[in-house]
Design a protein around this motif. Structure first.
Motif, PDB file in Angstrom:
ATOM      1  N   LYS A   1       0.830  -1.202   0.000  1.00  0.00           N
ATOM      2  CA  LYS A   1       0.000   0.000   0.000  1.00  0.00           C
ATOM      3  C   LYS A   1       0.864   1.251   0.000  1.00  0.00           C
ATOM      4  O   LYS A   1       0.575   2.231  -0.695  1.00  0.00           O
ATOM      5  N   GLU A   2       1.957   1.216   0.759  1.00  0.00           N
ATOM      6  CA  GLU A   2       2.846   2.373   0.822  1.00  0.00           C
ATOM      7  C   GLU A   2       3.576   2.584  -0.505  1.00  0.00           C
ATOM      8  O   GLU A   2       3.769   3.719  -0.950  1.00  0.00           O
TER       9      GLU A   2
ATOM     10  N   ARG B   1       1.219   4.136  -2.900  1.00  0.00           N
ATOM     11  CA  ARG B   1       0.925   5.520  -2.532  1.00  0.00           C
ATOM     12  C   ARG B   1       2.076   6.459  -2.854  1.00  0.00           C
ATOM     13  O   ARG B   1       1.870   7.621  -3.203  1.00  0.00           O
ATOM     14  N   ARG B   2       3.319   5.957  -2.745  1.00  0.00           N
ATOM     15  CA  ARG B   2       4.482   6.840  -2.821  1.00  0.00           C
ATOM     16  C   ARG B   2       5.224   6.798  -4.161  1.00  0.00           C
ATOM     17  O   ARG B   2       5.877   7.767  -4.544  1.00  0.00           O
TER      18      ARG B   2
END
Length: 376
Positions: free
Chosen positions: A128-129, A132-133
């Motif tokens: 997920k990170e 997102r990034r």
């Protein structure tokens, strides 16, 4: 030029990206006109750490269990990054997937797109990170370094970025990976009950993408006498979803023909690579495949899949098999065991191929990418 390199990953045991940061940083020290500062997550240094910080390995399970742990760690790192820059920095190099915020030129290294092809190999919170990034990081970077043309091409296609944003900087093999005479290896290998040239070796984290189950299955199909004479050794840390290997791995270990070595210090691993009859590397996806290069530089023939970036590394020296062809892998292993002429030809081809790569070359290309990002 004053360059900040994010070296936080060096706090962990050094697998692929950690080796990249350590070797690149050492090679960049020889580049004239370049001053390197290393950010270690909680502070700054001009020197590489000698080993992993004790207890670091306990952080990853914590990150997976605690909601918002990745975001909290990033917030703390960003504050440390901002507060600790006592000297001015001209350029920031992020060697992994998500750059910290920086108001100057940023260079980013994109090693692969594993999270797209094999999302199940990532813990859910980390995936997920990344999702997102990563896009913001790609937009922030003026230059994106890749280890291979394969990754540059697929990243251009996926993100829709222009070709001139990408620079391919192939990796190198550390000096410890070199041919060694049997007499140089006998003493240390004897501690493991091994003889030079008397085993097959797999190197890689125990995770689905590495396809180590195929190596276990192919080795199990070798004649009993050869399995006894040439056991299969697996060197690497436990990875995400290692549990899928439990049944086949337990059977293999119980047979006595397979040994699980875990994570090994650098010099021990280099000795094992140099002493192996062959490296077996059936990975399904690699942004480069550093163990392949390290084996060739050591004079050890390689068996690998014709997947992703690996043909760029092994070139004509590779013994290629399909990623699902257990019988093809068995045949390739058997030929390297029984056919001495073929083994010697593969050894010489690998040594020649390995000379095309070096950390010095990687550092020179990287330094040029820094200048490109600075507008020079």
């Amino acid at each position: 030029m004053r360059v900040a390199l994010n070296a936080r990953i060096l706090q962990a045991p050094r697998t692929g990206i950690g080796q990249y940061v350590a070797e690149l940083a050492s090679a960049l020290l020889g580049e004239q006109g370049l001053e390197l500062s290393l950010f270690h997550g909680w502070g700054w240094s001009s020197e590489l750490p000698a080993a992993a910080v004790p207890g670091y390995s306990r952080l990853s399970p914590w990150l997976r269990r605690v909601p918002g742990a990745y975001q909290a760690r990033r917030w703390l790192e960003q504050r440390r990054f901002d507060q600790g820059r006592h000297a001015a920095i001209d350029l920031y190099h992020e060697p992994s997937l998500w750059p910290l915020e920086f108001d100057g030129p940023t260079v980013m290294t994109l090693h692969d797109l594993t999270h797209l092809h094999y999302p199940t190999t990532q813990p859910a919170a980390r995936l997920k990170e990344i999702e997102r990034r990563l896009g913001a990081g790609m937009a922030q970077a003026r230059v994106i370094l890749t280890d291979s043309q394969f990754v540059a091409d697929e990243a251009q296609d996926y993100f829709g970025l222009p070709r001139d944003r990408f620079v391919v900087a192939p990796l190198g093999a550390a000096p410890r990976f070199h041919p060694r005479k049997p007499a140089e290896l006998e003493h240390d290998l004897a501690r493991h009950g091994l003889q030079p040239g008397g085993y097959l070796l797999c190197v890689g984290t125990l995770e689905p993408r590495k396809n180590l189950a195929l190596a276990l299955q192919a080795h199990a199909l070798l004649p009993e006498t050869l399995r006894q004479r040439y056991p299969l050794l697996i060197a690497g840390m436990a990875g995400w979803e290692q549990g899928q290997f439990d049944e086949i791995l337990c059977r293999a270990l119980a047979s006595g023909h397979v040994r699980l070595l875990g994570y090994l210090p650098d010099e021990q691993l280099a000795q094992l690579v140099a002493g192996a009859r062959a490296l077996v590397f059936p990975s399904r996806y690699e942004g480069f495949g550093l163990p392949v290069l390290e084996a060739m530089a050591s004079g050890t023939p390689v068996v690998l899949t014709r997947c992703s970036a690996m043909p760029e590394v092994a070139g004509p020296a590779g013994n290629y098999v399909e990623a699902d062809d257990v019988h093809g892998l068995r045949h390739a292993m058997l030929r390297l065991i029984e056919d001495d002429g073929h083994w010697r030809a593969c050894r010489e081809a690998g040594l020649a191929q390995a000379t095309l790569f070096s950390w010095g070359r990687c550092a020179r290309i990287t330094a040029r990418a820094y200048r490109q990002a600075m507008g020079g």
